[in-house]
Design a protein around this motif. Sequence first.
Motif, mmCIF file in Angstrom:
data_model
loop_
_atom_site.group_PDB
_atom_site.id
_atom_site.type_symbol
_atom_site.label_atom_id
_atom_site.label_comp_id
_atom_site.label_asym_id
_atom_site.label_seq_id
_atom_site.Cartn_x
_atom_site.Cartn_y
_atom_site.Cartn_z
ATOM 1 N N PHE A 28 0.842 -1.195 0.000
ATOM 2 C CA PHE A 28 0.000 0.000 0.000
ATOM 3 C C PHE A 28 0.883 1.252 0.000
ATOM 4 C CE2 PHE A 28 -3.083 2.763 2.584
ATOM 5 C CZ PHE A 28 -3.690 3.244 1.445
ATOM 6 N N ALA A 29 1.917 1.258 0.813
ATOM 7 C CA ALA A 29 2.833 2.405 0.868
ATOM 8 C C ALA A 29 3.521 2.601 -0.474
ATOM 9 C CB ALA A 29 3.869 2.201 1.973
ATOM 10 N N TYR A 30 3.864 1.514 -1.145
ATOM 11 C CA TYR A 30 4.519 1.615 -2.448
ATOM 12 C C TYR A 30 3.562 2.224 -3.482
ATOM 13 C CZ TYR A 30 7.244 0.470 -6.558
ATOM 14 O OH TYR A 30 7.955 0.560 -7.720
ATOM 15 N N ARG A 31 2.296 1.835 -3.417
ATOM 16 C CA ARG A 31 1.315 2.410 -4.342
ATOM 17 C C ARG A 31 1.159 3.906 -4.103
ATOM 18 N NH1 ARG A 31 1.824 -0.726 -8.136
ATOM 19 N NH2 ARG A 31 1.045 -2.809 -7.846
ATOM 20 N N LEU A 32 1.219 4.300 -2.848
ATOM 21 C CA LEU A 32 1.083 5.714 -2.524
ATOM 22 C C LEU A 32 2.332 6.507 -2.918
ATOM 23 C CD1 LEU A 32 -0.539 5.426 1.013
ATOM 24 C CD2 LEU A 32 -1.671 6.157 -1.088
ATOM 25 N N ALA A 33 3.491 6.011 -2.512
ATOM 26 C CA ALA A 33 4.733 6.759 -2.692
ATOM 27 C C ALA A 33 5.361 6.537 -4.060
ATOM 28 C CB ALA A 33 5.731 6.385 -1.594
ATOM 29 N N PRO A 65 -7.195 -3.116 8.130
ATOM 30 C CA PRO A 65 -7.703 -1.836 7.624
ATOM 31 C C PRO A 65 -7.294 -0.665 8.511
ATOM 32 C CG PRO A 65 -9.472 -3.451 7.778
ATOM 33 C CD PRO A 65 -8.267 -4.070 8.375
ATOM 34 N N TRP A 66 -7.236 -0.893 9.805
ATOM 35 C CA TRP A 66 -6.849 0.171 10.732
ATOM 36 C C TRP A 66 -5.410 0.605 10.473
ATOM 37 C CZ3 TRP A 66 -3.413 1.161 14.701
ATOM 38 C CH2 TRP A 66 -3.738 2.208 15.566
ATOM 39 N N LEU A 67 -4.507 -0.365 10.294
ATOM 40 C CA LEU A 67 -3.101 -0.045 10.008
ATOM 41 C C LEU A 67 -2.968 0.689 8.675
ATOM 42 C CD1 LEU A 67 -1.375 -3.354 11.162
ATOM 43 C CD2 LEU A 67 -1.117 -1.095 12.218
ATOM 44 N N ASN A 68 -3.715 0.259 7.676
ATOM 45 C CA ASN A 68 -3.651 0.931 6.379
ATOM 46 C C ASN A 68 -4.201 2.352 6.452
ATOM 47 O OD1 ASN A 68 -2.339 -0.968 4.755
ATOM 48 N ND2 ASN A 68 -4.207 -2.162 4.561
ATOM 49 N N ARG A 69 -5.212 2.563 7.284
ATOM 50 C CA ARG A 69 -5.736 3.916 7.466
ATOM 51 C C ARG A 69 -4.683 4.819 8.124
ATOM 52 N NH1 ARG A 69 -10.513 2.654 9.004
ATOM 53 N NH2 ARG A 69 -10.055 2.374 11.198
ATOM 54 N N VAL A 70 -3.992 4.284 9.133
ATOM 55 C CA VAL A 70 -2.915 5.039 9.784
ATOM 56 C C VAL A 70 -1.803 5.340 8.777
ATOM 57 C CG1 VAL A 70 -1.112 4.906 11.552
ATOM 58 C CG2 VAL A 70 -3.428 4.141 12.085
ATOM 59 N N LEU A 71 -1.469 4.357 7.948
ATOM 60 C CA LEU A 71 -0.442 4.538 6.921
ATOM 61 C C LEU A 71 -0.849 5.629 5.930
ATOM 62 C CD1 LEU A 71 2.229 3.022 5.832
ATOM 63 C CD2 LEU A 71 0.649 2.066 4.172
ATOM 64 N N TYR A 72 -2.091 5.595 5.498
ATOM 65 C CA TYR A 72 -2.592 6.594 4.555
ATOM 66 C C TYR A 72 -2.531 7.990 5.171
ATOM 67 C CZ TYR A 72 -5.755 8.976 1.329
ATOM 68 O OH TYR A 72 -6.298 9.850 0.431
ATOM 69 N N ARG A 73 -2.944 8.119 6.428
ATOM 70 C CA ARG A 73 -2.887 9.421 7.103
ATOM 71 C C ARG A 73 -1.449 9.918 7.221
ATOM 72 N NH1 ARG A 73 -7.006 7.958 11.908
ATOM 73 N NH2 ARG A 73 -8.952 8.200 10.760
ATOM 74 N N GLN A 74 -0.536 9.018 7.542
ATOM 75 C CA GLN A 74 0.878 9.402 7.649
ATOM 76 C C GLN A 74 1.392 9.905 6.303
ATOM 77 O OE1 GLN A 74 2.824 9.611 10.282
ATOM 78 N NE2 GLN A 74 4.739 10.012 9.226
ATOM 79 N N PHE A 75 0.998 9.228 5.235
ATOM 80 C CA PHE A 75 1.410 9.645 3.901
ATOM 81 C C PHE A 75 0.861 11.030 3.571
ATOM 82 C CE2 PHE A 75 0.572 9.912 -0.673
ATOM 83 C CZ PHE A 75 1.872 9.884 -1.124
ATOM 84 N N ILE A 76 -0.418 11.243 3.847
ATOM 85 C CA ILE A 76 -1.036 12.544 3.584
ATOM 86 C C ILE A 76 -0.320 13.626 4.389
ATOM 87 C CG2 ILE A 76 -3.149 13.904 3.865
ATOM 88 C CD1 ILE A 76 -3.164 11.907 1.500
ATOM 89 N N ARG A 150 -10.826 -4.808 -1.998
ATOM 90 C CA ARG A 150 -12.283 -4.738 -2.052
ATOM 91 C C ARG A 150 -12.711 -3.292 -1.854
ATOM 92 N NH1 ARG A 150 -14.988 -8.380 2.166
ATOM 93 N NH2 ARG A 150 -14.760 -6.336 3.031
ATOM 94 N N GLN A 151 -13.828 -2.924 -2.456
ATOM 95 C CA GLN A 151 -14.319 -1.552 -2.333
ATOM 96 C C GLN A 151 -14.627 -1.198 -0.884
ATOM 97 O OE1 GLN A 151 -17.620 -1.355 -5.059
ATOM 98 N NE2 GLN A 151 -16.284 -1.282 -6.851
ATOM 99 N N GLU A 152 -15.104 -2.145 -0.111
ATOM 100 C CA GLU A 152 -15.413 -1.908 1.298
ATOM 101 C C GLU A 152 -14.142 -1.546 2.074
ATOM 102 O OE1 GLU A 152 -16.323 -4.620 -0.430
ATOM 103 O OE2 GLU A 152 -18.502 -4.491 -0.491
ATOM 104 N N ASP A 153 -13.038 -2.250 1.772
ATOM 105 C CA ASP A 153 -11.774 -1.972 2.461
ATOM 106 C C ASP A 153 -11.227 -0.598 2.083
ATOM 107 O OD1 ASP A 153 -11.932 -4.458 3.665
ATOM 108 O OD2 ASP A 153 -10.672 -5.431 2.157
ATOM 109 N N ILE A 154 -11.368 -0.244 0.814
ATOM 110 C CA ILE A 154 -10.912 1.075 0.360
ATOM 111 C C ILE A 154 -11.705 2.171 1.069
ATOM 112 C CG2 ILE A 154 -10.777 2.642 -1.617
ATOM 113 C CD1 ILE A 154 -10.288 0.145 -3.368
ATOM 114 N N ALA A 155 -13.011 1.985 1.160
ATOM 115 C CA ALA A 155 -13.863 2.969 1.831
ATOM 116 C C ALA A 155 -13.443 3.138 3.285
ATOM 117 C CB ALA A 155 -15.329 2.543 1.748
ATOM 118 N N GLU A 156 -13.136 2.029 3.935
ATOM 119 C CA GLU A 156 -12.736 2.095 5.335
ATOM 120 C C GLU A 156 -11.385 2.783 5.505
ATOM 121 O OE1 GLU A 156 -11.987 -0.892 9.093
ATOM 122 O OE2 GLU A 156 -13.191 -1.579 7.409
ATOM 123 N N VAL A 157 -10.425 2.428 4.678
ATOM 124 C CA VAL A 157 -9.081 3.003 4.805
ATOM 125 C C VAL A 157 -9.078 4.483 4.454
ATOM 126 C CG1 VAL A 157 -6.756 2.960 3.809
ATOM 127 C CG2 VAL A 157 -7.844 0.833 4.511
#
Length: 195
Positions: A28-33, A65-76, A150-157
């Motif tokens: 996920f981090a690689y996709r973001l960065a 999903p919780w860890l990925n949400r934290v990762l996404y916030r850190q990236f932002i 899954r779309q549900e996981d994306i929505a949550e993250v």
Amino acid sequence: MSLVPFRLSKTRRFEALVQPHLEVMYRFAYRLAGQQHDAEDLVQDVVVKLYPRLEELESVEQLRPWLNRVLYRQFIDQVRRKGRQGDRPLSELIDGDSHADWLDSLESEEEGPEALLEQERLGPVLDRVLETLSPDQRTLVLLHDVDGWRQEDIAEVLEIPLGTVKSRLHRCRAMLRKKLQRELEPISGSGRVGE
């Protein structure tokens, strides 16, 4: 002396919680960065920040999903610290000099020269078209269509409603389809085959 076993116990508990999710977090981090080094740094930053919060981690029911949400916030947060720089790819906001071409890393199911020629032709076109999407749109398409989230996981993250994920994904695909058709169209605006 009693302090050392407590630290080891806390460390082991933390590793047991986080270790199974590190590979998914890295992808996920690689996709973001967009770069290996930046993705590794991003995951490391998140892990370091979460270590003191072991009790909170242990109370989370669905940790991935919780860890990925934290990762996404850190990236932002990292992107915001770098400052707003227009509508450029997120990987360029981190460090765009050695942006890895993820399309080149995909293996063709067919090994023949036709498949290689098609990949050679389509790869750069698709990469160019993806770069025209906003960072949010590109992240959404890569997570769903490339990584298989899954779309549900994306929505949550991403902390957006499921309906928003579905409509954005539909619009992104429609835009990509139109842009790819224009890029691959052999006929110029004059109605003649391009030279």
